[in-house]
Motif scaffolding. Structure first.
Motif, short mmCIF file in Angstrom:
data_model
loop_
_atom_site.label_atom_id
_atom_site.label_comp_id
_atom_site.label_asym_id
_atom_site.label_seq_id
_atom_site.Cartn_x
_atom_site.Cartn_y
_atom_site.Cartn_z
N GLU A 263 0.83 -1.20 0.00
CA GLU A 263 0.00 0.00 0.00
C GLU A 263 0.87 1.26 0.00
O GLU A 263 1.87 1.34 0.73
CB GLU A 263 -0.91 0.01 1.23
CG GLU A 263 -1.98 -1.08 1.24
CD GLU A 263 -1.46 -2.44 1.72
OE1 GLU A 263 -0.23 -2.58 1.95
OE2 GLU A 263 -2.29 -3.37 1.84
N GLU A 265 0.68 4.25 1.20
CA GLU A 265 0.91 4.99 2.45
C GLU A 265 1.91 4.26 3.36
O GLU A 265 2.65 4.89 4.12
CB GLU A 265 -0.42 5.22 3.19
CG GLU A 265 -1.15 3.97 3.66
CD GLU A 265 -2.06 3.35 2.61
OE1 GLU A 265 -2.87 2.48 2.98
OE2 GLU A 265 -1.95 3.73 1.43
N GLN A 331 -10.40 2.31 -10.79
CA GLN A 331 -9.70 3.42 -10.16
C GLN A 331 -9.65 3.26 -8.65
O GLN A 331 -8.66 3.63 -8.00
CB GLN A 331 -10.36 4.75 -10.53
CG GLN A 331 -9.51 5.97 -10.15
CD GLN A 331 -8.12 5.94 -10.77
OE1 GLN A 331 -7.97 5.72 -11.98
NE2 GLN A 331 -7.09 6.14 -9.95
N ILE A 332 -10.70 2.71 -8.06
CA ILE A 332 -10.68 2.45 -6.62
C ILE A 332 -9.58 1.46 -6.27
O ILE A 332 -8.85 1.62 -5.27
CB ILE A 332 -12.06 1.93 -6.15
CG1 ILE A 332 -13.07 3.07 -6.10
CG2 ILE A 332 -11.95 1.25 -4.79
CD1 ILE A 332 -14.45 2.65 -5.65
N VAL A 334 -6.80 0.99 -7.95
CA VAL A 334 -5.53 1.70 -8.10
C VAL A 334 -5.27 2.56 -6.87
O VAL A 334 -4.18 2.53 -6.29
CB VAL A 334 -5.54 2.58 -9.37
CG1 VAL A 334 -4.33 3.51 -9.38
CG2 VAL A 334 -5.53 1.70 -10.62
N ASP A 335 -6.26 3.34 -6.47
CA ASP A 335 -6.08 4.27 -5.34
C ASP A 335 -5.78 3.52 -4.04
O ASP A 335 -4.94 3.97 -3.24
CB ASP A 335 -7.34 5.12 -5.16
CG ASP A 335 -7.57 6.08 -6.33
OD1 ASP A 335 -6.61 6.33 -7.09
OD2 ASP A 335 -8.72 6.55 -6.48
N ALA A 336 -6.45 2.38 -3.85
CA ALA A 336 -6.30 1.66 -2.58
C ALA A 336 -5.00 0.88 -2.50
O ALA A 336 -4.40 0.78 -1.42
CB ALA A 336 -7.48 0.70 -2.40
N TYR A 338 -2.20 0.83 -5.17
CA TYR A 338 -1.04 1.10 -6.02
C TYR A 338 -0.57 2.54 -6.05
O TYR A 338 0.61 2.81 -6.21
CB TYR A 338 -1.35 0.62 -7.46
CG TYR A 338 -1.57 -0.86 -7.53
CD1 TYR A 338 -0.51 -1.74 -7.68
CD2 TYR A 338 -2.85 -1.39 -7.37
CE1 TYR A 338 -0.71 -3.12 -7.72
CE2 TYR A 338 -3.06 -2.77 -7.42
CZ TYR A 338 -2.00 -3.62 -7.58
OH TYR A 338 -2.20 -4.97 -7.60
N GLY A 339 -1.47 3.49 -5.90
CA GLY A 339 -1.05 4.89 -5.92
C GLY A 339 -0.34 5.24 -7.21
O GLY A 339 -0.82 4.92 -8.31
N GLU A 340 0.84 5.85 -7.09
CA GLU A 340 1.60 6.27 -8.27
C GLU A 340 2.17 5.08 -9.05
O GLU A 340 2.65 5.26 -10.17
CB GLU A 340 2.75 7.19 -7.84
CG GLU A 340 2.29 8.52 -7.28
CD GLU A 340 3.46 9.41 -6.89
OE1 GLU A 340 4.61 8.97 -7.09
OE2 GLU A 340 3.23 10.52 -6.41
N LYS A 343 -2.00 2.44 -12.87
CA LYS A 343 -2.93 3.18 -13.71
C LYS A 343 -4.04 2.22 -14.13
O LYS A 343 -3.78 1.08 -14.52
CB LYS A 343 -2.23 3.71 -14.97
CG LYS A 343 -1.00 4.57 -14.72
CD LYS A 343 -0.27 4.88 -16.03
CE LYS A 343 1.03 5.62 -15.78
NZ LYS A 343 1.80 5.84 -17.04
N THR A 411 -7.74 -6.24 -2.92
CA THR A 411 -8.39 -6.17 -4.24
C THR A 411 -9.48 -7.22 -4.34
O THR A 411 -10.58 -6.95 -4.85
CB THR A 411 -7.36 -6.38 -5.36
OG1 THR A 411 -6.39 -5.34 -5.30
CG2 THR A 411 -8.02 -6.36 -6.73
#
Length: 569
Positions: A263, A265, A331-332, A334-336, A338-340, A343, A411
């Motif tokens: 993750e 963070e 997109q959720i 990715v955000d949860a 993988y971040g940068e 895609k 996921t």
């Protein structure tokens, strides 16, 4: 498609690997400590489709040429890259000739010759051999040795992009002397050779404990007497991605850790310790969900998950496959998770840009629960009292498996919830990565055996031309009991129209037409639901601030230039 265009007009230069000015003498930097949280099960990449096996073995066995960090072809065991301009590729595109470096030796001190390349081809095409990299030899008619330092490959038809066999980490040369009694059905049983291949690379295997640890020593016969800088290397396997990241970024116990599927963070917090850094590069990796086109019911016995066992009772319906994809919010995910480093994508071939399609983005990239429900309603899949859809006594209830990893399990939970909104029940299962991505034909839990309805993994291809990768979905590339459950087509997709178009791609020289055909093939796989692409993943690994020479490579093995690594003084 830069490589392709250069090759076709014959202007690819014979590039060499860069050497760091700070490169130490061989063996002066002690032990290189590498961590793979997915443990390695074999050192023979021809018996496993797992990235971990390909990367680990790349420290020992090498191809004739490979791709650098820019995706450019560079010679390894040859003097130059064959092209039409330098005469290495025939004008009729029916053959190519590689000139071997004359002084290359195997780690045991014996000469590396063209016979080893011929043998490698014979090894992979042998009946009952279960070659996991068979697509790399697609269209090869013969491999010959005009002399000990010349390899001539003849193709069945003109091959506009001939850089496949013996190119990249997935298609290395193995030693004839060591493997000549390990051909065909005998291949999996050659434990000593599979665990300790003799190679031409910078390291050699000293000890291999499958699914645990590999101990390497510097190859005394490596062609550059000043390399590698490290006297030994230890590749430890197991654990999880977060602990692997911590061992480099926070505690400094290890020099390099592969595959930071952690993750974002969590990684950000670890980086604050100031002991390591992340390396990230976007190549062709895609986190995807595979849909089993064949019936994995255990009651089928030996016919389970094979054509003989028949099509999947529900996933054989195109409406079901399309609805499962439409219900996912990429997109959720990715955000949860993988971040940068991620895609959202609808492509199995996400790069390079010239072959990245946008055709399916309109229905795929944006979640459409309402549309997915209507699609299933119209196809006759009705919800029962329990809220689960069924048709003709068959329920939309699936076993969904993947490897053990916190991002992957998160996921799975997200996807399970999304599918519940369209009347689909999902049982989640996770398997140790060392087993799931291993090559043991006796194990029921490998991703290639695919004894589940749905599975998730990441895959990619070497270099920038997708022809050999797309050939992995040919009908004859399915894993079966007859080939030791090896083969790239683990979803059991079979479409004669697709096979025909792959054949067309293999004969097409014009770069623009190749790009168009590659997109068409990619689109067929997505539209027909051979898989559900989720995330275009950046290759993300970590290394100590004291480790020099690392060049992150998303087009080949991440360890492609390990011979150039050294410790900062």
């Amino acid at each position: 498609m830069k490589n392709l265009k250069l090759a076709l007009i014959g202007t690819v230069a014979a590039l060499g690997l860069a050497t760091s000015a700070a490169q130490a003498a061989r063996g002066t930097d002690g032990d290189l400590k590498i961590l793979f949280w997915q443990a390695v099960s074999t050192m023979n990449p021809y018996l496993s489709g797992g990235t971990k096996e390909v990367y680990a073995s790349s420290m020992v066995i090498e191809p004739l040429a490979r791709y650098d960090e820019k995706g450019e072809l560079v010679p390894m065991l040859v003097t130059e890259i064959p092209t039409v301009a330098n005469g290495g590729v025939a004008k009729d595109l029916l053959s190519m000739t590689w000139k071997l470096k004359p002084d290359v030796k195997w780690a045991d001190g014996t000469p590396f010759t063209a016979d080893d390349a011929i043998f490698t081809w014979q090894y992979c095409k042998a009946p009952d051999g279960g070659c996991a990299q068979g697509a790399y030899f697609e269209g090869v008619k013969s491999v010959e040795a005009p002399d000990p330092h010349t390899v001539k490959i003849t193709f069945t038809e003109p091959k506009p992009y001939p850089y496949s066999a013996f190119v990249g980490a997935q298609s290395p040369i193995i030693q004839k002397k060591q493997f000549e009694n390990c051909v065909g059905a005998k291949a999996p049983g050659c434990t000593a050779a599979n665990f300790g291949p003799i190679g031409t690379g910078p390291f050699m295997v000293k000890d291999f404990k499958p699914n645990d640890v590999i101990t390497f020593v510097a190859n005394p016969n490596y062609r550059d007497p000043a390399k590698p800088a490290f006297a030994t290397a230890t590749l430890k396997g197991g654990g999880d991605a977060a602990s692997a990241a911590r061992a480099v970024l926070e505690t400094g116990e290890y020099d390099y850790a592969w595959n930071m599927q952690v993750e974002p963070e969590v990684l950000a917090t670890m980086l604050k310790a100031g002991k390591g850094k992340l390396e990230r590069a976007f190549g062709t990796q895609v986190e995807r969900i595979d849909l089993n086109w064949m019936n994995p019911d255990p009651k089928l016995g030996d016919k389970r998950a094979t054509k003989e066992g028949g099509p999947h009772p529900s996933l054989s319906d195109p409406a079901v496959r399309r609805a499962l994809s439409m219900a996912i919010d990429r997109q959720i995910i990715v955000d949860a998770g993988y971040g940068e480093s991620g895609k959202a994508t609808c492509n199995i071939v996400p790069a390079p840009a010239a072959v990245a399609s946008t055709k399916n983005d309109s229905w795929c990239l944006k979640q459409d629960i309402e549309g997915a429900n209507k699609l299933l309603d119209d196809a006759g899949w009705k919800k029962g009292p329990d809220g689960i859809r069924a048709k003709n006594g068959v329920k939309l209830s699936f076993l969904y498996q993947t490897s053990t990893n916190s991002v992957r399990q998160a996921t799975q939970e997200l996807v399970k919830d999304m599918w519940s909104q369209i009347g689909v029940a999902t049982e989640l299962r996770n398997i140790s990565a060392s087993v799931y991505f291993g090559g043991d034909p006796a194990s029921p839990d490998t991703f290639q055996k695919f004894f589940a309805d749905i599975e998730m993994l990441t895959n990619n291809f070497d270099g920038t031309d997708p022809e050999k990768y797309l050939a992995g979905w040919l009908c004859d590339k399915m894993p079966t009991p007859a080939n030791g459950w090896q083969g790239e087509n683990e979803v059991r997709y079979c479409n004669p129209a697709y096979d025909k178009k792959v054949a067309e791609l293999s004969k097409t020289a014009d770069p623009a037409k190749r790009e168009a055909l590659s997109k068409e093939l990619n689109d067929m796989l997505t539209e027909e639901g051979a898989h559900i692409p989720l995330v275009h993943r950046g290759s993300t690994s970590s290394h100590s601030l004291m480790l020099e020479g690392v060049k992150m490579n998303a087009w080949d093995s991440e360890l492609w230039n390990v011979a150039d690594w050294s410790r900062k003084k």
